[in-house]
Design a protein around this motif. Structure first.
Motif, PDB file in Angstrom:
ATOM      1  N   LEU A 206       0.840  -1.206   0.000  1.00  0.00           N
ATOM      2  CA  LEU A 206       0.000   0.000   0.000  1.00  0.00           C
ATOM      3  C   LEU A 206       0.870   1.249   0.000  1.00  0.00           C
ATOM      4  O   LEU A 206       0.649   2.175  -0.796  1.00  0.00           O
ATOM      5  CB  LEU A 206      -0.922   0.014   1.234  1.00  0.00           C
ATOM      6  N   LEU A 207       1.876   1.262   0.883  1.00  0.00           N
ATOM      7  CA  LEU A 207       2.736   2.442   0.976  1.00  0.00           C
ATOM      8  C   LEU A 207       3.445   2.691  -0.356  1.00  0.00           C
ATOM      9  O   LEU A 207       3.514   3.821  -0.836  1.00  0.00           O
ATOM     10  CB  LEU A 207       3.759   2.272   2.115  1.00  0.00           C
ATOM     11  N   ARG A 208       3.933   1.610  -0.964  1.00  0.00           N
ATOM     12  CA  ARG A 208       4.629   1.784  -2.242  1.00  0.00           C
ATOM     13  C   ARG A 208       3.694   2.386  -3.298  1.00  0.00           C
ATOM     14  O   ARG A 208       4.084   3.264  -4.068  1.00  0.00           O
ATOM     15  CB  ARG A 208       5.180   0.444  -2.727  1.00  0.00           C
ATOM     16  N   GLN A 209       2.440   1.938  -3.328  1.00  0.00           N
ATOM     17  CA  GLN A 209       1.502   2.479  -4.318  1.00  0.00           C
ATOM     18  C   GLN A 209       1.196   3.943  -4.037  1.00  0.00           C
ATOM     19  O   GLN A 209       1.131   4.766  -4.954  1.00  0.00           O
ATOM     20  CB  GLN A 209       0.189   1.663  -4.345  1.00  0.00           C
ATOM     21  N   LEU A 210       1.006   4.277  -2.755  1.00  0.00           N
ATOM     22  CA  LEU A 210       0.671   5.663  -2.414  1.00  0.00           C
ATOM     23  C   LEU A 210       1.830   6.600  -2.772  1.00  0.00           C
ATOM     24  O   LEU A 210       1.618   7.677  -3.354  1.00  0.00           O
ATOM     25  CB  LEU A 210       0.322   5.769  -0.918  1.00  0.00           C
ATOM     26  N   LEU A 211       3.053   6.169  -2.472  1.00  0.00           N
ATOM     27  CA  LEU A 211       4.221   6.983  -2.825  1.00  0.00           C
ATOM     28  C   LEU A 211       4.325   7.139  -4.333  1.00  0.00           C
ATOM     29  O   LEU A 211       4.644   8.208  -4.862  1.00  0.00           O
ATOM     30  CB  LEU A 211       5.501   6.342  -2.272  1.00  0.00           C
ATOM     31  N   SER A 212       4.013   6.050  -5.019  1.00  0.00           N
ATOM     32  CA  SER A 212       4.129   6.044  -6.470  1.00  0.00           C
ATOM     33  C   SER A 212       3.042   6.923  -7.126  1.00  0.00           C
ATOM     34  O   SER A 212       3.304   7.624  -8.109  1.00  0.00           O
ATOM     35  CB  SER A 212       4.065   4.575  -6.903  1.00  0.00           C
ATOM     36  N   PHE A 213       1.839   6.927  -6.550  1.00  0.00           N
ATOM     37  CA  PHE A 213       0.788   7.847  -7.039  1.00  0.00           C
ATOM     38  C   PHE A 213       1.212   9.297  -6.786  1.00  0.00           C
ATOM     39  O   PHE A 213       1.039  10.174  -7.635  1.00  0.00           O
ATOM     40  CB  PHE A 213      -0.537   7.604  -6.291  1.00  0.00           C
ATOM     41  N   GLU A 231      -1.643  13.895  -3.447  1.00  0.00           N
ATOM     42  CA  GLU A 231      -0.599  14.835  -3.871  1.00  0.00           C
ATOM     43  C   GLU A 231       0.015  15.638  -2.724  1.00  0.00           C
ATOM     44  O   GLU A 231       1.211  15.864  -2.677  1.00  0.00           O
ATOM     45  CB  GLU A 231      -1.207  15.794  -4.895  1.00  0.00           C
ATOM     46  N   ARG A 232      -0.841  16.097  -1.807  1.00  0.00           N
ATOM     47  CA  ARG A 232      -0.330  16.987  -0.751  1.00  0.00           C
ATOM     48  C   ARG A 232      -0.153  16.308   0.599  1.00  0.00           C
ATOM     49  O   ARG A 232      -0.004  16.966   1.619  1.00  0.00           O
ATOM     50  CB  ARG A 232      -1.284  18.180  -0.604  1.00  0.00           C
ATOM     51  N   LEU A 233      -0.193  14.995   0.634  1.00  0.00           N
ATOM     52  CA  LEU A 233       0.008  14.295   1.907  1.00  0.00           C
ATOM     53  C   LEU A 233       1.501  14.044   2.125  1.00  0.00           C
ATOM     54  O   LEU A 233       2.251  13.831   1.175  1.00  0.00           O
ATOM     55  CB  LEU A 233      -0.776  12.980   1.932  1.00  0.00           C
ATOM     56  N   LEU A 238       1.199   9.230   4.605  1.00  0.00           N
ATOM     57  CA  LEU A 238       1.027   8.055   3.742  1.00  0.00           C
ATOM     58  C   LEU A 238       1.352   6.779   4.512  1.00  0.00           C
ATOM     59  O   LEU A 238       0.666   5.759   4.389  1.00  0.00           O
ATOM     60  CB  LEU A 238       1.903   8.171   2.479  1.00  0.00           C
ATOM     61  N   GLU A 239       2.380   6.845   5.316  1.00  0.00           N
ATOM     62  CA  GLU A 239       2.770   5.720   6.155  1.00  0.00           C
ATOM     63  C   GLU A 239       1.623   5.361   7.132  1.00  0.00           C
ATOM     64  O   GLU A 239       1.275   4.197   7.314  1.00  0.00           O
ATOM     65  CB  GLU A 239       4.066   6.092   6.901  1.00  0.00           C
ATOM     66  N   ALA A 240       1.033   6.411   7.725  1.00  0.00           N
ATOM     67  CA  ALA A 240      -0.070   6.207   8.675  1.00  0.00           C
ATOM     68  C   ALA A 240      -1.275   5.573   7.970  1.00  0.00           C
ATOM     69  O   ALA A 240      -1.929   4.670   8.504  1.00  0.00           O
ATOM     70  CB  ALA A 240      -0.465   7.538   9.310  1.00  0.00           C
ATOM     71  N   LEU A 241      -1.547   6.046   6.760  1.00  0.00           N
ATOM     72  CA  LEU A 241      -2.666   5.487   5.989  1.00  0.00           C
ATOM     73  C   LEU A 241      -2.418   4.010   5.674  1.00  0.00           C
ATOM     74  O   LEU A 241      -3.309   3.169   5.836  1.00  0.00           O
ATOM     75  CB  LEU A 241      -2.831   6.255   4.676  1.00  0.00           C
TER      76      LEU A 241
END
Ligand code: HEC
Ligand code: HEC
Length: 248
Positions: A206-213, A231-233, A238-241
């Motif tokens: 999940l973290l990898r996808q969020l960073l990549s988005f 974009e603005r997180l 992102l880690e918490a999510l």
């Protein structure tokens, strides 16, 4: 200033538009639930012949809708190619390999075709995707979709993640995740395959996808909606999510 403000307005409008697709799809004539398919003849095999065990809360009809146009029974042997990495029941062990168990069939097929077309890039998945025909892919996707849905090993008490998941922050164009991914991150309803199951997915993936988005390396979400959303997180957010969502 004016310019960036209007970009923000357009961004928010887009996100709201996508979010409203959820409502539209949910209201999509409940009397005759039909999974999207170009080929009605393929829908003919009876529910019984295609039924495969799913979570106890999912009815056979829901499982069938969730599976998409493919045949989950035929899909099992065809999916052997995927088992070594994604697990026989779609629950991979390796944290950077996503679970596919209970994921929407049409979403699985879309991702595989996106890898093949390099709309989403990954060397291994690009090569795997090129070796699978459309018909086999529909069956394989239906097989994974019909497995008991992925679930987190233990709930996360991460409050930052929970807040972001449940509360809009439109000043940063962040629409709450559960607006699109469902109350517990399991998607909206069996007919709506646009919004994937994310609850219970591996944290690291999940973290990898969020960073990549956020970086824009992954930009295959419709209208770039995921890029806009995160974009603005910050890294910590992102880690918490990822922590919170993986526990759902
Ligand atoms: C050698 C290991 C390997 C094999 C074999 C493999 N995958 Fe994957 N798959 C991965 C990895 C790693 C990722 C994550 C790629 C990324 O980060 O984008 C992935 C990602 C995916 C995704 C994206 C999931 C999502 O939630 O967006 C789908 C769908 C998928 N694979 C389907 C398949 C199918 C179907 C097969 C068999 C035909 C298969 N994979 C075979 C390693 C593999
Ligand atoms: C307006 C709707 C919308 C909102 C809000 C939204 N998402 Fe998404 N999300 C999507 C769509 C659509 C996709 C599927 C993208 C695709 O087709 O590849 C997606 C994909 C994802 C994926 C990739 C799943 C996978 O298996 O690879 C993750 C992770 C994700 N979202 C997390 C989140 C988180 C965390 C939030 C809240 C910060 C969020 N999303 C908010 C619509 C949304």
């Amino acid at each position: 200033m004016l310019h960036s403000k209007s970009i923000i307005t357009v961004g928010i409008a887009l996100v709201v538009l996508l979010a409203s697709m959820v409502v539209l799809a949910a209201n999509d004539n409940p009397a005759s639930p039909k999974p999207p398919s170009q080929n009605p003849a393929k829908q003919q095999p009876s529910v019984q012949s295609k039924s495969v065990a799913n979570t106890s809360s999912d009815s056979v009809d829901e499982t069938k809708l969730r599976s998409g146009p493919g045949d989950p029974v035929a899909g099992k042997s065809k999916a052997e190619l995927c088992f070594g990495c994604h697990g026989e029941d779609g629950n991979s062990i390796e944290p950077l390999i996503p679970k596919l168990a209970g994921q929407y069939g049409i979403y699985i097929a879309k991702q595989v075709r996106n890898y093949q077309a390099s709309i989403r890039t990954h060397q291994i998945m690009g090569a795997v995707a090129a070796s699978v025909s459309d018909a086999d892919l529909a069956d394989i996707s239906a097989y994974f979709a019909s497995q008991p849905m992925m679930k987190g090993a233990r709930p996360s008490s991460n409050q930052i993640g929970k807040n972001l998941f449940e509360k809009d922050d439109l000043s940063r164009m962040m629409v709450r995740c559960n607006n699109c991914h469902g109350a517990t991150g399991k998607g909206q309803n069996p007919r709506n395959s646009v919004f994937p199951v994310i609850g219970g997915q591996h944290k690291e993936y999940l973290l990898r996808q969020l960073l990549s988005f956020r970086k824009g390396d992954r930009n295959n979400s419709p209208g770039g909606v995921m890029n806009i959303t995160v974009e603005r997180l910050s890294d910590a957010e992102l880690e918490a999510l990822a922590d919170y969502v993986s526990g759902l």
